[in-house]
Design an enzyme around this catalytic site. Structure first.
Site, PDB file in Angstrom:
ATOM      1  N   ASP A 118       0.862  -1.186   0.000  1.00  0.00           N
ATOM      2  CA  ASP A 118       0.000   0.000   0.000  1.00  0.00           C
ATOM      3  C   ASP A 118       0.892   1.228   0.000  1.00  0.00           C
ATOM      4  O   ASP A 118       1.603   1.492   0.976  1.00  0.00           O
ATOM      5  CB  ASP A 118      -0.919  -0.001   1.221  1.00  0.00           C
ATOM      6  CG  ASP A 118      -1.671   1.318   1.345  1.00  0.00           C
ATOM      7  OD1 ASP A 118      -2.211   1.779   0.330  1.00  0.00           O
ATOM      8  OD2 ASP A 118      -1.693   1.882   2.453  1.00  0.00           O
TER       9      ASP A 118
ATOM     10  N   VAL B 252       3.296   0.695   3.106  1.00  0.00           N
ATOM     11  CA  VAL B 252       3.067  -0.472   3.954  1.00  0.00           C
ATOM     12  C   VAL B 252       3.312  -1.718   3.106  1.00  0.00           C
ATOM     13  O   VAL B 252       2.721  -1.881   2.038  1.00  0.00           O
ATOM     14  CB  VAL B 252       1.637  -0.485   4.528  1.00  0.00           C
ATOM     15  CG1 VAL B 252       1.416  -1.719   5.395  1.00  0.00           C
ATOM     16  CG2 VAL B 252       1.382   0.779   5.339  1.00  0.00           C
TER      17      VAL B 252
ATOM     18  N   ASP C 190      -6.932   2.780  -1.786  1.00  0.00           N
ATOM     19  CA  ASP C 190      -6.828   2.383  -0.384  1.00  0.00           C
ATOM     20  C   ASP C 190      -8.206   2.297   0.261  1.00  0.00           C
ATOM     21  O   ASP C 190      -8.491   1.362   1.025  1.00  0.00           O
ATOM     22  CB  ASP C 190      -5.928   3.356   0.381  1.00  0.00           C
ATOM     23  CG  ASP C 190      -6.343   4.820   0.246  1.00  0.00           C
ATOM     24  OD1 ASP C 190      -7.111   5.156  -0.690  1.00  0.00           O
ATOM     25  OD2 ASP C 190      -5.893   5.639   1.073  1.00  0.00           O
TER      26      ASP C 190
ATOM     27  N   THR D  48       2.967  24.246  28.230  1.00  0.00           N
ATOM     28  CA  THR D  48       2.797  24.303  26.771  1.00  0.00           C
ATOM     29  C   THR D  48       2.728  22.918  26.137  1.00  0.00           C
ATOM     30  O   THR D  48       1.860  22.646  25.302  1.00  0.00           O
ATOM     31  CB  THR D  48       3.959  25.104  26.137  1.00  0.00           C
ATOM     32  OG1 THR D  48       3.937  26.435  26.660  1.00  0.00           O
ATOM     33  CG2 THR D  48       3.819  25.163  24.622  1.00  0.00           C
TER      34      THR D  48
END
Length: 256
Positions: free
Chosen positions: A6, A13, A109, A184
């Site tokens: 993929d 992948v 996909d 933060t």
């Protein structure tokens, strides 16, 4: 054995399956400038790690949202395995009913995700795929892919937050200690994680209201494991969904 690949905007992948069993899944960074030889070396190295010989690979199937890489990937596979290479697209049997304005616009996909989802779960189904973009695909009770939603991915949001501000640092995706951050870093983590989770929950509420019934919620993609646990809906996490879909599409096209 069949090699399933993929090609996404951020990662490629790479997986391998034998009959109904997925043998491995690995990720490498997407490089649009990679040569067929460079891609071949990456694939061959992964196969060697799992002690799979190239002569055991009988076929391959590719899903891609980066068309510029397709030809190089095909050549790479042919270089190391010398097997037929199938690319999900026009002319490939999927068995999926696509009921959108232009079916050709649906990414391969999302097609593979939907094929796998319909094989394993009862519709209606909403598939949340969290990659470079966050996509939601909706399959109605009549097993038709009727559309969905495309939103900025978590990684894109994080990058925009740090690149477009002067004082905000890069952060990891570890969960904050609490929603209301006291510094933060904790504030940013809360905003990214809970913001993405809240977005998913809100979109699922709107989709459910529009469908008029509660669908099965599925999630997949590289970012899903970080975000989905923070959602308030019951969502099934299946990061093998796309490879399962490629496996089913491959079998449909070779007559198994």
């Amino acid at each position: 054995m069949v090699l399933a690949i993929d090609i996404g905007n951020t990662n490629v992948v790479i997986g391998c399956f034998q009959e109904q069993q997925i043998l491995f899944v690995e990720r490498v960074s997407t490089n649009q400038n990679a040569t067929p030889l460079e891609l071949a070396i990456s694939i061959k190295t992964i196969l060697e790690i799992y002690e799979i010989r190239t002569d055991e690979i009988e076929g391959s199937i590719i899903s891609s949202v980066v068309p510029t890489i397709n030809n190089s990937m095909r050549k790479a596979i042919e270089k190391i395995a010398r097997c037929p290479v199938m690319i999900v697209g026009p002319g490939i049997k999927t068995g999926l009913q696509i009921a959108i304005d232009n079916p050709a616009q649906l990414g391969s996909d999302r097609v593979a995700d939907a094929v796998a989802a319909l094989h394993e779960y009862k519709p209606p189904i909403v598939i949340i795929d969290m990659g470079t973009a966050t996509t939601l695909s909706v399959i109605d009770a009549q097993r038709r892919h009727i559309g969905g939603i495309i939103a900025p991915g978590v990684g894109i949001s994080m990058n925009a937050l740090t690149e477009k501000t002067a004082q905000l640092p890069k952060i990891s995706l570890e969960p904050p200690k609490k929603c209301i951050g006291s510094n933060t870093i904790e504030c940013m983590k809360s905003g990214i994680l809970y913001g993405a989770a809240g977005c998913i929950d809100g979109l699922l509420d709107r989709i459910t209201a529009e469908l008029g019934e509660t669908p099965t919620f599925l999630a997949t993609g590289g970012m899903s494991e970080y975000i989905i646990p923070h959602c308030r809906h019951e969502i099934i996490l299946d990061n093998m969904l796309l490879l399962k879909g490629l496996q089913l599409i491959y079998q449909k096209n070779i007559g198994l």
